[in-house]
Write an enzyme that holds these catalytic residues in place. Sequence first.
Site, PDB file in Angstrom:
ATOM      1  N   ASP A   9       0.928  -1.337  -0.042  1.00  0.00           N
ATOM      2  CA  ASP A   9      -0.176   0.046  -0.028  1.00  0.00           C
ATOM      3  C   ASP A   9       0.913   1.190   0.241  1.00  0.00           C
ATOM      4  O   ASP A   9       1.776   1.382   0.909  1.00  0.00           O
ATOM      5  CB  ASP A   9      -0.770   0.105   1.304  1.00  0.00           C
ATOM      6  N   ASP A 105      -3.041   2.415  -5.932  1.00  0.00           N
ATOM      7  CA  ASP A 105      -2.031   2.502  -5.048  1.00  0.00           C
ATOM      8  C   ASP A 105      -1.698   1.210  -4.147  1.00  0.00           C
ATOM      9  O   ASP A 105      -1.027   1.335  -3.312  1.00  0.00           O
ATOM     10  CB  ASP A 105      -2.325   3.887  -4.105  1.00  0.00           C
ATOM     11  N   GLU A 106      -2.510   0.218  -4.373  1.00  0.00           N
ATOM     12  CA  GLU A 106      -2.417  -0.906  -3.631  1.00  0.00           C
ATOM     13  C   GLU A 106      -2.412  -2.177  -4.572  1.00  0.00           C
ATOM     14  O   GLU A 106      -2.819  -2.187  -5.932  1.00  0.00           O
ATOM     15  CB  GLU A 106      -3.565  -1.322  -2.844  1.00  0.00           C
TER      16      GLU A 106
END
Length: 404
Positions: A9, A105-106
Amino acid sequence: MDRVILHCDLNSFYASVELLDRPELKKLPVAVCGDPSSRHGIILAKNDPAKRYGVQTAETIWQARKKCPELILLPPRHRLYREYSRRVNAIYDEYTDLVEPFGIDESWLDVTHTLHLFGMDGGALADTLRRRVKQELGLTLSVGVSFNKVFAKLGSDYKKPDATTVITRENWREIVWPLPAGDMLYVGRAARKLLGQYGVRTIGELAACPREMLEELMGKLGGQLHSYASGCDREPVRSRYQPEPVKSIGNGTTFPKNLTTQAQVAAGIGLLADSVAGRLRRAGLYAGGVHVTVRDPAFHDRSRQRQLPAPTHLIRDLSAAALELAGELWKPPSPVRALTVTAIHLTPEEETYEQADLFSPGGDRERQERLEAAMDGIRRRYGSGSIAFGTARPEEEGGGSFQK
Protein backbone atom coordinates in the site's frame (compact mmCIF):
# COMPACT_ATOMS: atom_id res chain seq x y z
CA MET A 1 2.36 -25.48 2.09
CA ASP A 2 1.02 -22.10 3.23
CA ARG A 3 0.82 -19.32 0.68
CA VAL A 4 2.99 -16.23 1.09
CA ILE A 5 0.99 -13.16 0.08
CA LEU A 6 2.04 -9.53 0.32
CA HIS A 7 -0.25 -6.52 0.25
CA CYS A 8 1.64 -3.36 -0.71
CA ASP A 9 0.00 0.00 0.00
CA LEU A 10 1.60 3.25 -1.16
CA ASN A 11 1.39 5.79 1.66
CA SER A 12 -0.61 8.99 0.94
CA PHE A 13 -0.09 8.21 -2.73
CA TYR A 14 -1.49 11.26 -4.54
CA ALA A 15 -0.01 13.69 -2.02
CA SER A 16 3.36 11.87 -1.99
CA VAL A 17 3.63 12.02 -5.79
CA GLU A 18 2.80 15.74 -5.77
CA LEU A 19 5.45 16.44 -3.13
CA LEU A 20 8.16 14.86 -5.28
CA ASP A 21 7.91 18.04 -7.39
CA ARG A 22 7.30 20.31 -4.39
CA PRO A 23 9.75 19.20 -1.67
CA GLU A 24 9.48 22.60 0.02
CA LEU A 25 5.91 21.66 1.04
CA LYS A 26 6.76 18.36 2.77
CA LYS A 27 6.59 19.77 6.29
CA LEU A 28 3.43 21.78 5.60
CA PRO A 29 -0.17 20.46 5.62
CA VAL A 30 -1.01 19.55 2.02
CA ALA A 31 -4.03 17.90 0.42
CA VAL A 32 -4.95 16.90 -3.11
CA CYS A 33 -8.58 17.72 -3.84
CA GLY A 34 -11.17 17.70 -6.59
CA ASP A 35 -12.44 20.80 -8.34
CA PRO A 36 -14.77 22.83 -6.08
CA SER A 37 -16.32 24.60 -9.09
CA SER A 38 -17.59 21.28 -10.48
CA ARG A 39 -18.81 20.19 -7.02
CA HIS A 40 -16.18 17.49 -6.67
CA GLY A 41 -14.53 19.50 -3.90
CA ILE A 42 -13.51 16.68 -1.59
CA ILE A 43 -10.15 15.65 -0.17
CA LEU A 44 -8.59 12.88 -2.28
CA ALA A 45 -5.32 12.52 -0.34
CA LYS A 46 -3.39 14.29 2.38
CA ASN A 47 0.14 14.22 3.78
CA ASP A 48 1.16 13.45 7.36
CA PRO A 49 1.15 17.11 8.60
CA ALA A 50 -2.44 17.43 7.34
CA LYS A 51 -3.38 14.14 9.04
CA ARG A 52 -2.17 15.56 12.36
CA TYR A 53 -4.84 18.27 12.02
CA GLY A 54 -7.47 15.56 11.56
CA VAL A 55 -7.95 16.10 7.81
CA GLN A 56 -9.61 13.01 6.33
CA THR A 57 -9.95 11.58 2.85
CA ALA A 58 -13.42 12.09 1.27
CA GLU A 59 -14.42 15.00 3.51
CA THR A 60 -15.31 18.32 1.90
CA ILE A 61 -12.77 21.09 1.45
CA TRP A 62 -14.63 23.39 3.83
CA GLN A 63 -14.60 20.69 6.53
CA ALA A 64 -10.87 20.19 6.06
CA ARG A 65 -10.13 23.91 6.13
CA LYS A 66 -12.18 24.31 9.27
CA LYS A 67 -9.75 21.91 10.94
CA CYS A 68 -6.68 23.34 9.21
CA PRO A 69 -7.03 26.91 7.86
CA GLU A 70 -3.44 26.79 6.53
CA LEU A 71 -4.12 23.67 4.42
CA ILE A 72 -2.45 23.89 1.01
CA LEU A 73 -4.67 22.49 -1.74
CA LEU A 74 -3.28 20.99 -4.93
CA PRO A 75 -5.28 19.88 -8.00
CA PRO A 76 -5.03 16.19 -8.95
CA ARG A 77 -2.85 15.00 -11.85
CA HIS A 78 -4.30 11.57 -12.57
CA ARG A 79 -2.08 10.81 -15.56
CA LEU A 80 1.00 11.28 -13.37
CA TYR A 81 -0.44 9.01 -10.66
CA ARG A 82 -1.13 6.28 -13.23
CA GLU A 83 2.46 6.52 -14.45
CA TYR A 84 3.89 6.13 -10.93
CA SER A 85 1.50 3.25 -10.27
CA ARG A 86 2.81 1.56 -13.44
CA ARG A 87 6.42 2.03 -12.29
CA VAL A 88 5.74 0.58 -8.85
CA ASN A 89 3.96 -2.44 -10.29
CA ALA A 90 6.88 -2.97 -12.67
CA ILE A 91 9.09 -3.44 -9.59
CA TYR A 92 6.62 -5.97 -8.18
CA ASP A 93 6.71 -7.85 -11.50
CA GLU A 94 10.38 -8.62 -10.92
CA TYR A 95 9.43 -10.88 -8.00
CA THR A 96 6.26 -12.65 -9.22
CA ASP A 97 3.88 -12.79 -12.16
CA LEU A 98 0.93 -12.85 -9.75
CA VAL A 99 0.40 -9.15 -9.06
CA GLU A 100 -3.21 -8.05 -8.53
CA PRO A 101 -3.79 -4.29 -8.30
CA PHE A 102 -6.43 -3.17 -5.81
CA GLY A 103 -6.94 0.39 -6.92
CA ILE A 104 -4.18 2.65 -8.19
CA ASP A 105 -2.04 2.57 -5.02
CA GLU A 106 -2.41 -0.99 -3.67
CA SER A 107 -1.45 -4.44 -4.96
CA TRP A 108 -1.43 -8.02 -3.75
CA LEU A 109 1.57 -10.19 -4.64
CA ASP A 110 1.59 -13.99 -4.38
CA VAL A 111 5.26 -14.98 -3.98
CA THR A 112 4.61 -18.54 -2.78
CA HIS A 113 6.38 -20.18 -5.72
CA THR A 114 9.03 -17.52 -6.42
CA LEU A 115 10.25 -16.62 -2.93
CA HIS A 116 12.97 -19.29 -2.94
CA LEU A 117 14.62 -17.60 -5.93
CA PHE A 118 15.55 -14.61 -3.79
CA GLY A 119 16.83 -16.41 -0.72
CA MET A 120 14.63 -14.59 1.78
CA ASP A 121 11.37 -14.94 3.64
CA GLY A 122 8.22 -12.88 3.07
CA GLY A 123 9.09 -10.23 5.65
CA ALA A 124 12.57 -9.70 4.17
CA LEU A 125 11.12 -9.43 0.67
CA ALA A 126 8.63 -6.84 1.93
CA ASP A 127 11.52 -4.81 3.36
CA THR A 128 13.35 -5.12 0.05
CA LEU A 129 10.35 -3.77 -1.84
CA ARG A 130 9.96 -0.87 0.57
CA ARG A 131 13.64 0.02 0.19
CA ARG A 132 13.58 -0.18 -3.61
CA VAL A 133 10.42 1.89 -4.03
CA LYS A 134 11.82 4.56 -1.73
CA GLN A 135 15.24 4.66 -3.42
CA GLU A 136 14.05 4.41 -7.02
CA LEU A 137 10.82 6.39 -6.92
CA GLY A 138 10.89 8.43 -3.72
CA LEU A 139 7.66 6.89 -2.38
CA THR A 140 7.00 4.85 0.75
CA LEU A 141 5.11 1.58 1.20
CA SER A 142 3.38 -0.20 4.03
CA VAL A 143 3.41 -3.96 3.45
CA GLY A 144 1.42 -6.74 5.06
CA VAL A 145 2.66 -10.33 4.77
CA SER A 146 0.38 -13.27 5.49
CA PHE A 147 -1.04 -16.58 4.33
CA ASN A 148 -4.15 -15.04 2.73
CA LYS A 149 -5.22 -11.83 1.03
CA VAL A 150 -7.50 -10.53 3.77
CA PHE A 151 -4.85 -10.75 6.50
CA ALA A 152 -2.17 -9.33 4.19
CA LYS A 153 -4.44 -6.30 3.66
CA LEU A 154 -4.95 -5.96 7.42
CA GLY A 155 -1.17 -6.13 7.83
CA SER A 156 -0.49 -3.24 5.45
CA ASP A 157 -3.00 -1.12 7.40
CA TYR A 158 -1.61 -2.17 10.79
CA LYS A 159 1.47 0.06 10.75
CA LYS A 160 1.85 3.23 8.67
CA PRO A 161 3.81 4.75 7.09
CA ASP A 162 6.77 2.79 5.67
CA ALA A 163 6.39 -0.41 7.71
CA THR A 164 6.19 -4.19 7.37
CA THR A 165 3.76 -6.32 9.40
CA VAL A 166 3.90 -10.11 9.25
CA ILE A 167 0.75 -12.02 10.25
CA THR A 168 1.45 -15.76 10.61
CA ARG A 169 -0.43 -18.92 11.53
CA GLU A 170 1.02 -18.52 15.03
CA ASN A 171 0.21 -14.85 15.74
CA TRP A 172 -2.85 -14.04 13.63
CA ARG A 173 -5.43 -14.36 16.43
CA GLU A 174 -3.36 -12.11 18.69
CA ILE A 175 -3.03 -9.43 15.99
CA VAL A 176 -6.27 -9.72 14.02
CA TRP A 177 -9.03 -10.51 16.50
CA PRO A 178 -8.72 -7.36 18.67
CA LEU A 179 -9.04 -5.11 15.58
CA PRO A 180 -12.35 -3.33 14.88
CA ALA A 181 -14.64 -5.29 12.56
CA GLY A 182 -14.68 -2.29 10.22
CA ASP A 183 -10.95 -2.76 9.54
CA MET A 184 -11.64 -5.96 7.63
CA LEU A 185 -12.10 -6.04 3.88
CA TYR A 186 -15.70 -5.55 2.70
CA VAL A 187 -17.03 -4.50 6.12
CA GLY A 188 -18.40 -1.11 5.08
CA ARG A 189 -20.37 1.44 7.06
CA ALA A 190 -23.72 -0.32 6.68
CA ALA A 191 -22.30 -3.74 7.64
CA ARG A 192 -20.44 -2.24 10.60
CA LYS A 193 -23.62 -0.56 11.85
CA LEU A 194 -25.64 -3.76 11.49
CA LEU A 195 -23.02 -5.86 13.30
CA GLY A 196 -22.79 -3.25 16.06
CA GLN A 197 -26.50 -3.62 16.73
CA TYR A 198 -25.78 -7.23 17.72
CA GLY A 199 -22.74 -6.37 19.83
CA VAL A 200 -20.19 -7.40 17.21
CA ARG A 201 -17.48 -4.76 17.25
CA THR A 202 -14.21 -6.65 16.74
CA ILE A 203 -13.02 -9.19 14.20
CA GLY A 204 -12.72 -11.74 17.01
CA GLU A 205 -16.37 -11.23 17.96
CA LEU A 206 -17.28 -11.63 14.28
CA ALA A 207 -15.42 -14.96 14.16
CA ALA A 208 -17.21 -16.08 17.34
CA CYS A 209 -20.68 -15.48 15.82
CA PRO A 210 -22.53 -18.52 14.52
CA ARG A 211 -22.11 -18.54 10.75
CA GLU A 212 -25.82 -19.26 10.32
CA MET A 213 -26.73 -16.09 12.22
CA LEU A 214 -24.48 -13.95 10.02
CA GLU A 215 -25.91 -15.50 6.86
CA GLU A 216 -29.44 -14.85 8.10
CA LEU A 217 -28.56 -11.21 8.84
CA MET A 218 -26.40 -10.45 5.80
CA GLY A 219 -26.96 -13.21 3.26
CA LYS A 220 -23.96 -14.56 1.37
CA LEU A 221 -21.77 -11.69 2.61
CA GLY A 222 -22.30 -12.80 6.21
CA GLY A 223 -20.85 -16.24 5.53
CA GLN A 224 -17.97 -14.72 3.60
CA LEU A 225 -17.11 -12.35 6.45
CA HIS A 226 -17.21 -15.23 8.94
CA SER A 227 -14.69 -17.14 6.81
CA TYR A 228 -12.45 -14.07 6.58
CA ALA A 229 -12.53 -13.45 10.34
CA SER A 230 -11.77 -17.15 10.98
CA GLY A 231 -8.65 -17.11 8.80
CA CYS A 232 -10.25 -19.19 6.03
CA ASP A 233 -9.85 -16.83 3.06
CA ARG A 234 -8.87 -18.90 -0.01
CA GLU A 235 -9.19 -16.19 -2.64
CA PRO A 236 -6.36 -16.45 -5.20
CA VAL A 237 -4.20 -13.53 -6.26
CA ARG A 238 -5.19 -12.79 -9.84
CA SER A 239 -2.61 -11.56 -12.33
CA ARG A 240 -3.56 -8.18 -13.74
CA TYR A 241 -3.14 -9.72 -17.20
CA GLN A 242 -5.92 -12.21 -16.41
CA PRO A 243 -9.28 -10.56 -17.09
CA GLU A 244 -11.56 -10.43 -14.07
CA PRO A 245 -15.22 -11.31 -14.60
CA VAL A 246 -17.33 -8.16 -14.70
CA LYS A 247 -19.78 -8.19 -11.77
CA SER A 248 -21.47 -4.85 -12.38
CA ILE A 249 -21.43 -1.88 -14.74
CA GLY A 250 -22.42 1.49 -13.37
CA ASN A 251 -22.15 5.20 -13.91
CA GLY A 252 -22.67 8.06 -11.48
CA THR A 253 -22.34 11.82 -11.58
CA THR A 254 -22.37 14.83 -9.29
CA PHE A 255 -24.50 17.57 -10.85
CA PRO A 256 -23.34 21.21 -11.12
CA LYS A 257 -26.58 22.23 -9.36
CA ASN A 258 -28.85 20.25 -7.06
CA LEU A 259 -31.77 18.55 -8.80
CA THR A 260 -35.13 19.35 -7.22
CA THR A 261 -37.82 18.36 -9.72
CA GLN A 262 -39.11 15.06 -11.03
CA ALA A 263 -38.18 16.06 -14.59
CA GLN A 264 -34.60 16.89 -13.64
CA VAL A 265 -34.10 13.59 -11.81
CA ALA A 266 -35.70 11.69 -14.71
CA ALA A 267 -33.31 13.38 -17.13
CA GLY A 268 -30.33 12.51 -14.94
CA ILE A 269 -31.45 8.88 -14.67
CA GLY A 270 -31.93 8.74 -18.43
CA LEU A 271 -28.42 9.99 -19.20
CA LEU A 272 -26.85 7.52 -16.75
CA ALA A 273 -28.95 4.60 -18.02
CA ASP A 274 -27.92 5.49 -21.59
CA SER A 275 -24.24 5.28 -20.62
CA VAL A 276 -24.68 2.00 -18.71
CA ALA A 277 -26.67 0.39 -21.54
CA GLY A 278 -23.99 1.31 -24.07
CA ARG A 279 -21.26 -0.20 -21.91
CA LEU A 280 -23.30 -3.38 -21.49
CA ARG A 281 -23.67 -3.76 -25.25
CA ARG A 282 -19.96 -3.15 -25.86
CA ALA A 283 -19.12 -5.82 -23.29
CA GLY A 284 -21.67 -8.28 -24.71
CA LEU A 285 -23.50 -8.44 -21.36
CA TYR A 286 -27.10 -8.31 -20.17
CA ALA A 287 -28.29 -6.95 -16.81
CA GLY A 288 -30.55 -9.02 -14.60
CA GLY A 289 -31.05 -6.21 -12.08
CA VAL A 290 -30.59 -2.49 -11.42
CA HIS A 291 -29.12 -0.67 -8.40
CA VAL A 292 -29.69 3.06 -7.79
CA THR A 293 -27.99 5.39 -5.31
CA VAL A 294 -29.25 8.89 -4.50
CA ARG A 295 -26.94 11.32 -2.66
CA ASP A 296 -28.17 14.49 -0.97
CA PRO A 297 -26.13 17.69 -0.38
CA ALA A 298 -25.12 16.43 3.09
CA PHE A 299 -23.43 13.39 1.41
CA HIS A 300 -26.04 10.96 2.74
CA ASP A 301 -26.51 8.05 0.34
CA ARG A 302 -29.67 6.00 -0.03
CA SER A 303 -29.65 2.91 -2.23
CA ARG A 304 -32.07 0.33 -3.51
CA GLN A 305 -31.98 -2.46 -6.08
CA ARG A 306 -34.38 -4.79 -7.86
CA GLN A 307 -34.45 -7.75 -10.18
CA LEU A 308 -35.55 -7.09 -13.76
CA PRO A 309 -38.33 -9.16 -15.38
CA ALA A 310 -35.87 -10.30 -18.07
CA PRO A 311 -32.17 -9.71 -18.81
CA THR A 312 -31.64 -6.55 -20.87
CA HIS A 313 -29.12 -4.08 -22.25
CA LEU A 314 -31.67 -1.54 -23.46
CA ILE A 315 -31.73 2.06 -22.24
CA ARG A 316 -35.49 2.20 -21.77
CA ASP A 317 -35.59 -0.95 -19.58
CA LEU A 318 -32.76 0.20 -17.32
CA SER A 319 -34.14 3.73 -17.13
CA ALA A 320 -37.68 2.62 -16.28
CA ALA A 321 -36.47 0.41 -13.43
CA ALA A 322 -34.04 3.06 -12.18
CA LEU A 323 -36.76 5.73 -12.21
CA GLU A 324 -39.04 3.55 -10.10
CA LEU A 325 -36.22 2.92 -7.60
CA ALA A 326 -35.35 6.63 -7.48
CA GLY A 327 -39.01 7.36 -6.76
CA GLU A 328 -38.85 5.05 -3.74
CA LEU A 329 -35.72 6.82 -2.44
CA TRP A 330 -36.52 10.48 -3.14
CA LYS A 331 -39.48 12.87 -3.25
CA PRO A 332 -39.41 16.40 -4.71
CA PRO A 333 -38.45 19.06 -3.85
CA SER A 334 -35.72 17.45 -1.70
CA PRO A 335 -32.38 18.33 -3.35
CA VAL A 336 -30.32 15.64 -5.09
CA ARG A 337 -26.57 16.19 -5.37
CA ALA A 338 -25.58 13.00 -7.20
CA LEU A 339 -27.07 9.90 -8.79
CA THR A 340 -25.63 6.48 -9.65
CA VAL A 341 -27.20 3.79 -11.83
CA THR A 342 -25.60 0.33 -11.82
CA ALA A 343 -26.45 -2.77 -13.83
CA ILE A 344 -26.08 -5.92 -11.68
CA HIS A 345 -26.49 -9.71 -12.00
CA LEU A 346 -24.72 -9.67 -15.37
CA THR A 347 -24.75 -12.55 -17.83
CA PRO A 348 -22.90 -12.95 -21.16
CA GLU A 349 -24.94 -12.59 -24.31
CA GLU A 350 -24.47 -16.25 -25.25
CA GLU A 351 -25.96 -17.35 -21.90
CA THR A 352 -28.96 -15.05 -22.07
CA TYR A 353 -32.19 -16.49 -23.37
CA GLU A 354 -35.00 -14.32 -24.65
CA GLN A 355 -37.86 -14.20 -22.15
CA ALA A 356 -41.27 -13.44 -23.56
CA ASP A 357 -42.81 -10.21 -22.29
CA LEU A 358 -46.60 -10.36 -22.61
CA PHE A 359 -46.81 -6.58 -22.39
CA SER A 360 -44.16 -5.81 -25.01
CA PRO A 361 -44.62 -7.25 -28.52
CA GLY A 362 -41.50 -8.85 -29.97
CA GLY A 363 -41.45 -6.42 -32.89
CA ASP A 364 -41.32 -3.44 -30.54
CA ARG A 365 -38.31 -4.87 -28.75
CA GLU A 366 -36.56 -5.63 -32.04
CA ARG A 367 -37.10 -2.03 -33.18
CA GLN A 368 -35.63 -0.79 -29.90
CA GLU A 369 -32.60 -3.07 -30.35
CA ARG A 370 -32.04 -1.70 -33.87
CA LEU A 371 -32.48 1.89 -32.68
CA GLU A 372 -29.93 1.59 -29.88
CA ALA A 373 -27.49 -0.33 -32.11
CA ALA A 374 -27.76 2.53 -34.63
CA MET A 375 -27.03 5.03 -31.84
CA ASP A 376 -23.92 3.03 -30.92
CA GLY A 377 -22.75 3.24 -34.53
CA ILE A 378 -23.28 7.02 -34.69
CA ARG A 379 -21.34 7.51 -31.47
CA ARG A 380 -18.45 5.36 -32.67
CA ARG A 381 -18.20 7.49 -35.78
CA TYR A 382 -18.95 10.97 -34.48
CA GLY A 383 -18.22 10.81 -30.74
CA SER A 384 -20.07 9.93 -27.56
CA GLY A 385 -21.90 13.26 -27.38
CA SER A 386 -23.24 13.18 -30.92
CA ILE A 387 -26.65 11.71 -30.03
CA ALA A 388 -28.76 11.18 -26.92
CA PHE A 389 -31.86 9.10 -26.33
CA GLY A 390 -34.86 11.19 -25.29
CA THR A 391 -33.04 13.20 -22.62
CA ALA A 392 -32.22 16.78 -21.79
CA ARG A 393 -29.60 18.06 -19.42
CA PRO A 394 -30.86 17.64 -15.83
CA GLU A 395 -29.84 21.16 -14.87
CA GLU A 396 -31.89 22.71 -17.67
CA GLU A 397 -35.03 24.45 -16.47
CA GLY A 398 -37.87 21.98 -16.64
CA GLY A 399 -35.47 19.07 -17.10
CA GLY A 400 -36.79 16.72 -19.76
CA SER A 401 -37.91 13.28 -18.81
CA PHE A 402 -36.77 10.00 -20.26
CA GLN A 403 -38.96 8.92 -23.15
CA LYS A 404 -40.17 5.34 -23.06
